[in-house]
Motif scaffolding. Sequence first.
Motif, PDB file in Angstrom:
ATOM      1  N   GLU A  54     -15.054  24.597 -33.613  1.00 20.77           N
ATOM      2  CA  GLU A  54     -14.317  24.419 -32.285  1.00 20.77           C
ATOM      3  C   GLU A  54     -12.711  24.961 -32.513  1.00 20.77           C
ATOM      4  O   GLU A  54     -12.330  25.304 -31.643  1.00 20.77           O
ATOM      5  N   SER A 102      -9.608  27.099 -34.587  1.00 18.20           N
ATOM      6  CA  SER A 102      -9.339  28.521 -35.011  1.00 18.20           C
ATOM      7  C   SER A 102      -9.335  28.258 -36.549  1.00 18.20           C
ATOM      8  O   SER A 102      -8.997  27.012 -36.963  1.00 18.20           O
ATOM      9  N   LYS A 162     -12.672  33.123 -33.178  1.00 19.15           N
ATOM     10  CA  LYS A 162     -11.960  32.208 -34.240  1.00 19.15           C
ATOM     11  C   LYS A 162     -10.875  32.271 -35.146  1.00 19.15           C
ATOM     12  O   LYS A 162     -10.093  31.585 -35.658  1.00 19.15           O
TER      13      LYS A 162
END
Length: 607
Positions: A156, A158, A414
């Motif tokens: 979830e 970066s 991401k």
Amino acid sequence: MSNSQISELLKNISLEIKEQENRYKLDAGVGLKQLKSEHVALHPINVTRKSFGYADYPEITFNLPYYSNTENFKSNSAIECFIEGEDPVKGVFLGMDGNKGVFRLFSPDFPDWIEEKGVGIKLAPDQYTNQCMIDAVKSIEDLHEMKGLFSSIHGEESFGTKTANNSLSFFNEDLNESQKESVQGICENENLLIVHGPPGTGKTTTLIEGVLQQLKKGKRILVTCPSNSAVDNFAKGLIAENVKILRVGNSLKVDDVIFPFTTQGRMQNAKEQKEIKRLRIQAEEFRRMALQYKRSFGKSEREQRNLLFREMKKIRKEMRAIKSYFEEKLFSEAEVILGTPIGLVNALKQGENFDVLVMDEAGQCIEPLAWVVFPYAKSWVLAGDPFQLPPTILSDKAKKNGFAVSILEHAFKKCENLFFLDTQYRMRKSLAAFSNDYFYEGKLKTPPSLEDLSEHLTFYDTAGTGFEEKKGENGSSIINEGELKIIKKIIEENLFSLKEIAVISPYAGQVQLVKDALSKNIRVSTIDSFQGQEQKVIILSLVRSNEDANIGFLKDYRRMNVAMTRAKERLFVIGDSTTIGQDKFYAKFIEYAEEIGAYKSAWELSI
């Protein structure tokens, strides 16, 4: 990372395998005529040559006594060779040149029936690649670095930090600032880095500089791309820089420049090749003697035939051992090894490790194929453009589950260690402007040398002409005969050299229609097959024209981004505004054409 994500990948591979099996099966329910109409079978073929090639597998050269769309028969496609009444033989397609082709069979010898009438080939599920992907995905949990990378890409949060602070001495002094910054980032990268290269921004040039800088630091490097043509393009760039490369994988259609750097090319004049040649003559003699015994023979003859075949296999095993030893030496001498993911898996030993893996055209690579090669390296560079065409996936269910999302797209969402190449060197400014605004937030620059000189873009609107789409003869693709008339008129009214023109279309049926009507000096291709290429003049036939404003897979705007960014000097787009104009993307394009004076009615051509 959750096990559910691994399970989802495995589920999608399974869906794709099932779709391949359904698409390519030949049985009572699916006739040969249907497979031929869908361009996944070539029948009949005329066998013109038989020989033993790589690893002494039988190789067959053939020609087609008729014209057929062979676009689906790509290099390294899995195939089956068949004839009615016999079991098919699995193999791999090696390449097509005009009406001539070559394929390799995975069998110890040629089928008895290979030169009889009625022999054909058809595409088949790629069981080897599928199994490689399944094994790779299953092993993610067991490999610490792969588990960490997978968790980062699918997490979830970066990940990665963008750094490019080193001051390098560049081999290529013509690099722009964004290219230099990307190279510096590559040199500092210890995990995953992305080079985002829109069309014409010198992505491969930048990567080659990055490879040269890494070699200067003594790094071992792997380079991979999903297609052989992209691998070869990269290889040529490294050869021009005098890098000691080894190009692994299918070398049938490798460029003359690259061939000396393949295992086959390096072996051509080696002493090992002379020994292999001597052994091959011996093996062929045993084979010839064995084949004197035909299908009906007694017990003693059968025993003698089996003995001869055993001797032949023993000699071939010795040949493979010599070849394997020679290849190990080549691997140790090479500074960079290049190949497709599966080509690398076939060539490399399990557990072999490199410092850097560079994957060019990563936007065309499905995720599990990336996990096949990721374990060979300690750090990874993904390069490509997520706003161009995604990987080709057959299963609609797998597509809906996200299987067509490339490894580049997954990481792009991401990874913060991302470098954008900001200057395009391919197109005139007006040709780049629409894609620049729509896909790249206006960040893409055009150098002064590519400022507009005259009219570079024309949109011919067929609204009101009655040039409507229709199904092709076999009903498998859409054509538009009216747009063919416009294409002919454009070529007639402009003084372009035929070799400077390419006609592209999203529909294979239209491509076939145009090919049949135009000079062979004009390149005609689907948009998908033209990705990565360019031409001075492009004529784009959109085909769709219907009362329901149904635009089919024109809805994938990335396909149109590819189509609209292939032309260097002149782009003609042909379409029906009443059909495509109800879609927001095409409405914006038509609006752009009107703004710059590029909009014209097809009536102006006096067709």
